[in-house]
Design an enzyme around this catalytic site. Structure first.
Site, PDB file in Angstrom:
ATOM      1  N   ASP A 107       0.863  -1.181   0.000  1.00  0.00           N
ATOM      2  CA  ASP A 107       0.000   0.000   0.000  1.00  0.00           C
ATOM      3  C   ASP A 107       0.899   1.230   0.000  1.00  0.00           C
ATOM      4  O   ASP A 107       2.043   1.187   0.460  1.00  0.00           O
ATOM      5  CB  ASP A 107      -0.921  -0.023   1.224  1.00  0.00           C
ATOM      6  CG  ASP A 107      -2.045   0.999   1.129  1.00  0.00           C
ATOM      7  OD1 ASP A 107      -2.113   1.743   0.118  1.00  0.00           O
ATOM      8  OD2 ASP A 107      -2.861   1.063   2.068  1.00  0.00           O
ATOM      9  N   ASP A 142      -3.227   7.653  -3.133  1.00  0.00           N
ATOM     10  CA  ASP A 142      -4.540   8.300  -3.230  1.00  0.00           C
ATOM     11  C   ASP A 142      -4.695   9.346  -2.135  1.00  0.00           C
ATOM     12  O   ASP A 142      -3.910   9.400  -1.188  1.00  0.00           O
ATOM     13  CB  ASP A 142      -5.656   7.244  -3.161  1.00  0.00           C
ATOM     14  CG  ASP A 142      -5.465   6.232  -2.034  1.00  0.00           C
ATOM     15  OD1 ASP A 142      -4.315   5.783  -1.829  1.00  0.00           O
ATOM     16  OD2 ASP A 142      -6.450   5.902  -1.363  1.00  0.00           O
ATOM     17  N   CYS A 292     -14.492 -21.977  20.502  1.00  0.00           N
ATOM     18  CA  CYS A 292     -13.933 -21.912  19.161  1.00  0.00           C
ATOM     19  C   CYS A 292     -13.091 -23.154  18.943  1.00  0.00           C
ATOM     20  O   CYS A 292     -12.410 -23.620  19.859  1.00  0.00           O
ATOM     21  CB  CYS A 292     -13.079 -20.645  19.029  1.00  0.00           C
ATOM     22  SG  CYS A 292     -12.167 -20.570  17.480  1.00  0.00           S
ATOM     23  N   CYS A 294     -10.666 -23.404  16.613  1.00  0.00           N
ATOM     24  CA  CYS A 294      -9.410 -23.152  15.898  1.00  0.00           C
ATOM     25  C   CYS A 294      -8.243 -23.766  16.678  1.00  0.00           C
ATOM     26  O   CYS A 294      -8.364 -24.035  17.870  1.00  0.00           O
ATOM     27  CB  CYS A 294      -9.224 -21.649  15.649  1.00  0.00           C
ATOM     28  SG  CYS A 294      -8.439 -20.748  16.980  1.00  0.00           S
ATOM     29  N   CYS A 297      -7.432 -21.940  20.098  1.00  0.00           N
ATOM     30  CA  CYS A 297      -8.388 -22.086  21.198  1.00  0.00           C
ATOM     31  C   CYS A 297      -8.479 -23.531  21.680  1.00  0.00           C
ATOM     32  O   CYS A 297      -8.677 -23.786  22.870  1.00  0.00           O
ATOM     33  CB  CYS A 297      -9.758 -21.586  20.776  1.00  0.00           C
ATOM     34  SG  CYS A 297      -9.740 -19.824  20.391  1.00  0.00           S
TER      35      CYS A 297
HETATM   36  N1  GUN Z   1      -5.936   1.688   3.835  1.00  0.00           N
HETATM   37  C1  GUN Z   1      -7.103   1.916   4.442  1.00  0.00           C
HETATM   38  N2  GUN Z   1      -7.828   2.819   3.746  1.00  0.00           N
HETATM   39  C2  GUN Z   1      -7.099   3.181   2.684  1.00  0.00           C
HETATM   40  C3  GUN Z   1      -7.309   4.090   1.588  1.00  0.00           C
HETATM   41  O1  GUN Z   1      -8.345   4.741   1.468  1.00  0.00           O
HETATM   42  N3  GUN Z   1      -6.300   4.178   0.671  1.00  0.00           N
HETATM   43  C4  GUN Z   1      -5.165   3.454   0.766  1.00  0.00           C
HETATM   44  N4  GUN Z   1      -4.226   3.585  -0.168  1.00  0.00           N
HETATM   45  N5  GUN Z   1      -4.930   2.602   1.781  1.00  0.00           N
HETATM   46  C5  GUN Z   1      -5.897   2.464   2.721  1.00  0.00           C
HETATM   47 ZN    ZN Z   2     -10.090 -19.676  18.137  1.00  0.00          ZN
END
Ligand code: GUN
Ligand code: ZN
Length: 662
Positions: A107, A142, A292, A294, A297
């Site tokens: 990201d 963004d 749970c 998993c 747990c």
């Molecule tokens: N992670 C959580 N929300 C966003 C977002 O609106 N844009 C980007 N690039 N990463 C995110």
């Molecule tokens: Zn669990």
């Protein structure tokens, strides 16, 4: 329902001519199971991308592989760029740094920069950085819009985000690039933002700016944002939802078209002492038992979980992956709506989502297969599902009654209705000029449509509740207002028949095979095509055992076959010719490039790439005429997509051809 006869699950076959970035393998409405190709191998979607933060690992990438079989990870390029590992990651690559062999998405840090308030890195630099560290998928920088921001602010953010997405394309190298839909809470801005991204040659489309909505349980607004965004996005690219933290919303996100979602919530919740389940969250300190199964747990105690957040994180991630598996299985079974409705009962704020979906049912119906699975009732919202909405709409718009004076309104009863009500119907048709309509929970059902999907396949309770009964009454009134009958009478036992004999003396013919066969064709193809199909001397081939219609022959030629699975027709070549002669372009047609038509004439599938136009009223699973650009009939077959999808996709079949002209 027999799977081989139902809607085909394989929609876009995998990699036939070259390695493709994204292919859809199965679908249910906007939801799909797909295959995303990357330089580090393919990923099946929907896919959850656990977020790993290299500088504070609660679970290591090795654990992600060994314990969770995580197919793909997300990490934040901005954190790497800003941190001590910048040089190292540039040298070793992000796969080397994390020690993860599969695909990695990065990201851009738009969210972090928004939260911390200052922009330290340019779009160009962070995109180049993501490409340089070898991310398989990366994101342009963004501009994050808060849901409560002003319109002008959000609008400026959308414009700037589009500009940066375009700019980022020049710096992506071999990395698949995501552009992000923003626009705050404004639906029209969301759609516009999405349309802008659709025009750019991006590989991935992301939806952003929703974390604050999720954190504040503003799920109805989240659903509005997802629908508005999806309306503007191209259907042939994968859609990523940024920050879809809690498994409680995964089903909704997939239902509304999301293919990928990243989650850091499994870790954030764990540090905060919160355990996730697919239907909510519990504080670890309140736990008396671990309910749970998993692996964490199973071998642990509430006490151990309170002491060790990493155990909670592991539990949270197991629960998240399990929910993704359940969603995929629900898609395969045609039960995703049911799954989402059930999940929505987990929180009143989530229940509001179902009302939002109800408002958008016309849009959602366009993607809904003609038939798929057995719709189960989960609550009063069920009657607003696209399949039931479509049934009502087609009955209102396409149904033609047999021409009786009165309508006898029968209550919901054993199905198929013509069997359950056999005695009543026989007396009715022979002793009164009346036709029978069943007042089902999801709308009036003329008895001759009792085998048509979803009437015969759906499962409703005997007592669906006041809200449903009121809606059923409103649906019935809308139907009666069409003026098909002089009056309607509610069945109240034998005296109703007496009253009908008095007020509508004579007899009716609504139970015959011919009327039934035509009514189904009206419903499926519309009255005009139905008239064309049945013009002439009609004969039926019926099942010896059940006496139900199997094949329809007109003037000794086989024109239609009735499927047992969904009570709808398969169109034969001669049936296609009849419709083609009488029904105008573009109705019931898929138009292919004239040069490629010879392949389809030989019986080969129509590839979406070669479709130039199609009837906008066609739905996935519908019987269609394949014609060339001069409207010459080429083949008959079954559509696998709607018009919008046929025009967008460059890969995979759009129509499975059954009979070509050759
Ligand atoms: N992670 C959580 N929300 C966003 C977002 O609106 N844009 C980007 N690039 N990463 C995110
Ligand atoms: Zn669990």
């Amino acid at each position: 329902m027999n799977a081989s006869e139902g809607f085909p699950k394989v929609v876009w076959a995998a990699g036939t001519f070259c390695r493709r970035m994204f292919e859809v393998l199965a679908r249910a409405g906007l939801a799909r199971i797909g295959r995303l190709g990357t330089a580090h191998g393919p990923v099946e979607t929907p896919a959850l991308l656990p977020v790993v933060n290299a500088s504070s690992l609660i679970l290591t990438p090795q654990e992600m592989v060994e314990e969770f079989r995580a197919p793909i990870l997300m990490t934040n390029a901005y954190i790497l760029w800003r941190g001590e590992d910048r040089e190292r990651v540039l040298k070793e690559g992000v796969h080397g740094l994390l020690g993860f062999p599969g695909p990695i998405m990065t990201d851009s840090g738009a969210f972090q920069q928004h939260v911390y308030g200052k922009v330290e890195v340019s779009n160009e630099d962070i995109v180049k950085f993501q490409a340089a560290i070898g991310a398989d998928l990366g994101a342009a920088l963004d501009v994050f819009s808060e849901p409560d921001e002003s319109r002008s602010h959000a609008e400026a953010g959308v414009e700037e985000t589009l500009r940066r997405s375009e700019e980022a394309l020049q710096h992506r190298g071999k990395m698949a690039l995501a552009g992000t839909v923003q626009g705050g809470r404004f639906a029209d801005l969301r759609t516009r933002s999405a349309e802008g991204l659709s025009r750019l040659p991006l590989q991935i489309q992301a939806i952003g700016g929703v974390v604050p909505l999720m954190e504040a349980y503003r799920f109805a607004e989240l659903a509005e944002v997802l629908v508005a965004s999806r309306m503007g996005l191209r259907p042939d690219r994968p859609i990523h939802l940024f920050g879809a933290g809690h498994p409680i919303v995964f089903g909704l996100a997939v239902l509304l078209g999301c293919d990928l979602f990243d989650s850091a919530a499994y870790a954030k919740y764990a540090y905060d002492g919160r355990m996730m389940t697919a239907w909510g969250t519990r504080r670890v300190r309140d736990l008396k038992r671990l309910a749970c199964a998993c692996p964490v747990c199973r071998d642990s105690t509430p006490e151990a979980l309170r002491r060790n957040p990493s155990l909670v994180a592991r539990h949270n991630l197991h629960v998240s992956f399990q929910e993704v598996q359940q969603i995929k299985q629900a898609i395969e079974e045609g039960r995703l709506w049911e799954h989402v409705e059930r999940r929505s009962r987990a929180h009143p704020r989530l229940l509001e989502v179902l009302r939002v979906l109800e408002r958008h049912v016309d849009y959602l119906e366009r993607f809904e297969p003609l038939s798929d699975g057995s719709p189960f009732f989960t609550g009063p919202e069920t009657i607003w599902r696209p399949v039931f909405h479509r049934f009502r709409k087609r009955v209102l718009e396409r149904y033609r009654p047999p021409g009786a004076k009165a309508a006898l309104i029968l209550p919901e009863g054993p199905r198929p209705y013509t069997r359950g009500y056999r005695r009543v119907l026989r007396e009715l048709f022979t002793q009164a000029d009346a036709h029978a309509i069943v007042k089902s929970a999801f709308g009036p059902v003329p008895v001759e449509l009792d085998g048509v999907y979803p009437v015969a396949q759906s499962v409703f309770p005997a007592l669906p509740g006041v809200e449903v009964l009121e809606a059923a009454e409103a649906f019935l009134q809308a139907f009666l207002r069409k003026g098909h009958f002089e009056f309607g009478l509610l069945w109240e036992g034998a005296e109703s028949l007496e009253e009908l004999k008095r007020r509508a003396p004579g007899s009716a013919s609504g139970g015959e095979d011919l009327h039934r066969a035509r009514a189904i064709a009206d419903y499926q193809f519309g009255p005009e095509a139905s008239d064309a199909l049945f013009r002439g001397d009609v004969e039926f081939v019926t099942s010896k055992r059940t006496h139900r219609i199997r094949n329809v022959l007109v003037d000794k030629v086989h024109v239609l076959s009735l499927r047992a699975s969904d009570g709808l027709y398969t169109l034969k070549w001669a049936g296609g010719q009849r419709i083609h002669r009488s029904v105008e372009m573009p109705r019931l047609r898929v138009v292919v490039e004239t040069e490629t038509a010879p392949f389809n004439r030989q019986g080969r599938s129509v590839f979406a790439k070669f479709v130039t136009d199609a009837d906008p009223d066609l739905r996935p699973g519908e019987e269609v005429l394949v014609v060339d650009q001069e409207d010459g009939l080429v083949a008959v077959g079954r559509a696998l997509m709607n018009r919008e999808e046929m025009l967008a996709f460059d890969v995979g079949p759009a129509v499975k051809v059954r009979e070509g002209s050759d």
